[in-house]
Design an enzyme around this catalytic site. Structure first.
Site, PDB file in Angstrom:
ATOM      1  N   LYS A 136      10.647   6.091   1.831  1.00  0.00           N
ATOM      2  CA  LYS A 136      11.137   5.688   3.152  1.00  0.00           C
ATOM      3  C   LYS A 136      12.635   5.972   3.242  1.00  0.00           C
ATOM      4  CE  LYS A 136      11.067   1.862   6.469  1.00  0.00           C
ATOM      5  NZ  LYS A 136      10.606   0.489   6.733  1.00  0.00           N
ATOM      6  N   GLY A 164      15.807  10.186  10.420  1.00  0.00           N
ATOM      7  CA  GLY A 164      14.863  10.012   9.321  1.00  0.00           C
ATOM      8  C   GLY A 164      15.457   9.371   8.087  1.00  0.00           C
ATOM      9  N   ARG A 177       7.740   3.173  -1.713  1.00  0.00           N
ATOM     10  CA  ARG A 177       6.816   2.109  -1.306  1.00  0.00           C
ATOM     11  C   ARG A 177       5.395   2.426  -1.784  1.00  0.00           C
ATOM     12  NH1 ARG A 177       7.442   0.367   4.879  1.00  0.00           N
ATOM     13  NH2 ARG A 177       6.342   2.318   5.262  1.00  0.00           N
ATOM     14  N   ARG A 225      -2.536   1.488   9.872  1.00  0.00           N
ATOM     15  CA  ARG A 225      -2.208   0.262  10.617  1.00  0.00           C
ATOM     16  C   ARG A 225      -2.979   0.214  11.933  1.00  0.00           C
ATOM     17  NH1 ARG A 225       3.788   1.432  10.106  1.00  0.00           N
ATOM     18  NH2 ARG A 225       3.054   2.461   8.227  1.00  0.00           N
ATOM     19  N   ASP A 265       2.180  -1.361  15.618  1.00  0.00           N
ATOM     20  CA  ASP A 265       2.423  -0.345  14.589  1.00  0.00           C
ATOM     21  C   ASP A 265       2.953  -0.954  13.292  1.00  0.00           C
ATOM     22  OD1 ASP A 265       4.609  -0.550  16.691  1.00  0.00           O
ATOM     23  OD2 ASP A 265       5.745   0.337  15.052  1.00  0.00           O
TER      24      ASP A 265
END
Length: 630
Positions: free
Chosen positions: A136, A149, A206, A213, A297
């Site tokens: 991430k 990003g 992660r 989701r 989300d």
């Protein structure tokens, strides 16, 4: 999948399988920049965007172990920082970004997707299970919209620590294995003040069985009547069926095996998602956790805590706590979380459309609050050590406890921990003498009169408030209607409490707080006597069980915002040791000893560092009130 190379490192030997990319539609266009991506669940990332001089900040041993990795193996890897930040391609990994939509603050927002996260692949390792690996903050994807990003050290530390804190608390969560920072900087506005400053780009690795989701199914939604937006794969029910089959077969095998009929299978899946979500939010409420941005989300299909942004753990108990400074109307307040989760489940049902039976889905949604309340009551009984009997009075006992905590401004975590110290009632003991010492300790966790005045100040705009008060004098009928709305009623309640406080001094307040707590503690002790109504003469096992259960359900330390902020400020000066010290304490939150010793006297460092000295199991210092999270 690439076979391990001779002499390769442990990271390079990870057994990638990447089933999601085999089973689901993938956008292979390689087109640069942000764009709409139709008919695909993932987009391949063709070019990595390396960090400048990546530096490893912290590792979680327990998260690494899920991949079969040891801390020293990772630390000794000369390319470890590159691999963990997505700056170097792990053998067997296939970088991609996931496409999803979402309802944000109640409105459909169209295509969102992994704007800062990058899927590397899935590792399957026998008894350790299946783990999807993400980085991430690794750079731009087709879903970055106007973003770069990137994530910064500040937000990466918060996500890393809270992911691991939640797992240690026993709350389902995505995991965080590492933080890598760099010399690359981006401009950010950390105080939401309009002033942008350079911050170091950082990346969190992660882990989760899947990051799919609720919003993953919203990419098939047709045009929304309010926002005018639609999902990028609107009408592609074939892909929706493909995604649903993949999710159920892979992550809900018991549901798959138990049902031959597709519609029955799908209904059982939806009920399981509802049950997991109800259990998750009950666990949040019982530790005083507020997510902050419960958009669809950010809701895991597996019932995991997903995406740590402006989260907060409760300090002074306040059911109206809003931990996200951007949430001006309190949509995602602490007490709203259960109802918001039900609302999000309703949006999931809409997205699944004809895959579900509408009437049955409605009945499952109707069961949500009952399911949540059953989970919540069971957990709260354990926090109070009420484990042998279930009494009808327990729900009211818990409600009264929270009311007293709210009125006295008691610290949520520390007060629950102190309830373990309440003595078991003995024949002939004086109630006030028996409970006095523990009530004195609880009173130390309560707010002062000045703190309560600030806490009860109306939050409504001054002009709106003046209009309502004027209405009370000039148009009682209209005022009665306005006062019936939850928002206005809340403001009027605050004003009533504030008026009482303005007519009270500190001594009177403490006396009232003391009386309230003695009254509740006495009632609780009377309830304890019913734990042994079966005529048992030896109370020792019952007492031991009560304390064991209470100590293992009431943490001594949680990741309060000031603890995270202390670690962030040290890291921004180049000192990463506080991150690891906090992690050590959070890994054993129910322990009375691990990692909880006060900080060192700072060994001659500047006074600024001394001012930041914290002890993790204490009430927040005054400067904690100024922390702003958005």
């Amino acid at each position: 999948m690439e076979s391990p190379r001779s002499g390769s490192t442990a990271l390079e030997r990870l057994p990638f399988r990447n089933t999601a990319l085999r089973r689901l539609p993938v956008d292979d266009s390689g087109e640069a920049g942000s764009r709409t991506v139709p008919a695909a669940c993932f987009s391949r990332i063709r070019t990595l965007q390396p960090l400048a001089r990546p530096e490893l900040v912290a590792l979680s041993r327990s998260a690494l172990a899920l991949l079969g990795l040891g801390e020293q193996e990772v630390l000794s890897d000369p390319r470890g920082a590159q691999y963990l930040s997505g700056s170097g391609l792990l053998p067997g990994s296939e970088p991609a970004a996931h496409c999803y939509c979402g309802h944000q603050f109640g409105l459909f927002a169209g295509q969102l997707g992994d704007g800062a996260a990058m899927y590397l692949g899935e590792v399957e390792s026998g008894s350790r299970g299946r783990w999807e690996i993400q980085v991430k903050g690794a750079g731009v994807t087709p879903y970055s919209r106007d973003g770069d990003g990137r994530k910064v050290l500040r937000s990466s530390i918060r996500e890393f620590l809270c992911s691991e804190a939640m797992a240690a608390l026993g709350i389902p969560s995505t995991r965080a294995a590492s933080i890598v920072t760099s010399d690359l900087c981006v401009m950010r506005d950390p105080l939401n003040s309009g002033q942008r400053i350079p911050e170091r780009c950082s990346v969190v690795l992660r882990l989760a069985p899947t990051f799919i989701r609720f919003g993953s199914f919203e990419i098939f939604m047709g045009r929304d009547e309010f926002s005018g937006l639609q999902g990028p794969s609107a009408g592609r029910n074939d892909i929706r069926s493909q995604l649903l089959d993949y999710v159920i077969e892979t992550f809900f095998p018991c549901v798959q095996q138990a049902h031959r009929n597709r519609k029955d299978r799908n209904m059982a899946f939806f009920r399981e998602v509802m049950t997991r979500t109800a259990g998750l939010v009950a666990k949040w409420q019982c530790v005083g956790f507020c997510h902050g941005v419960l958009n669809t989300d950010n809701m895991s299909i597996l019932g995991l805590t997903l995406d740590y942004g402006p989260f907060g753990f409760m300090d002074r108990f306040d059911p109206d706590l809003i931990c996200n400074a951007s949430d001006k109307r309190g949509r995602y307040s602490y007490q709203a979380q259960p109802s918001v989760c039900r609302w999000n489940l309703a949006r999931l049902a809409e997205a699944l459309g004809s895959e579900l039976d509408v009437a049955e889905a409605g009945a499952i949604l109707d069961d949500f609050m009952t399911t949540y309340e059953a989970f919540y009551l069971c957990m709260m009984r354990r926090k109070l050590g009420l484990v042998r009997r279930e009494e009808a009075e327990d729900s009211e006992l818990i409600s009264d406890l929270l009311r007293v905590m709210h009125n006295t401004g008691a610290d949520f975590t520390n007060t629950f921990r102190l309830l373990c110290c309440i003595p078991w009632p003995e024949d002939g003991d004086s109630e006030r003498e028996a409970v006095g010492p523990v009530v004195d300790l609880i009173l130390q966790q309560c707010a002062s009169i000045e703190e309560l005045k600030v806490a009860n100040k109306p939050t409504m705009d001054d002009r709106e408030l003046a209009m309502i008060l004027s209405m009370a004098q000039t148009n009682p009928v209209m005022f009665s209607m306005a006062a019936g709305s939850p928002a206005v009623a809340q403001q009027l309640e605050r004003m009533g409490r504030l008026k009482e406080l303005l007519e009270t001094d500190q001594g009177e307040l403490k006396e009232k707080q003391c009386d309230d707590w003695i009254r509740w503690v006495s009632r609780y002790r009377r309830r304890l006597t019913k734990e042994c109504d079966d005529g048992t003469s030896d109370l020792s096992p019952i007492k031991d069980q009560r304390l064991s259960v209470m100590y293992s359900n009431n943490p001594r330390v949680v990741l309060r915002n000031y603890i995270a902020q202390n670690a962030i400020q040290a890291a921004e000066r180049g000192d990463f040791s506080e991150i690891n010290r906090v992690l050590k304490a959070l890994e054993e939150p129910y322990s009375d000893t691990s990692g909880l010793e006060p900080l060192d006297a700072c060994g001659g460092k500047e006074q600024r560092m001394r001012d930041l000295t914290v002890c993790y199991d204490r009430k927040p210092p005054a400067w904690a009130q100024r922390i702003c999270i958005t």
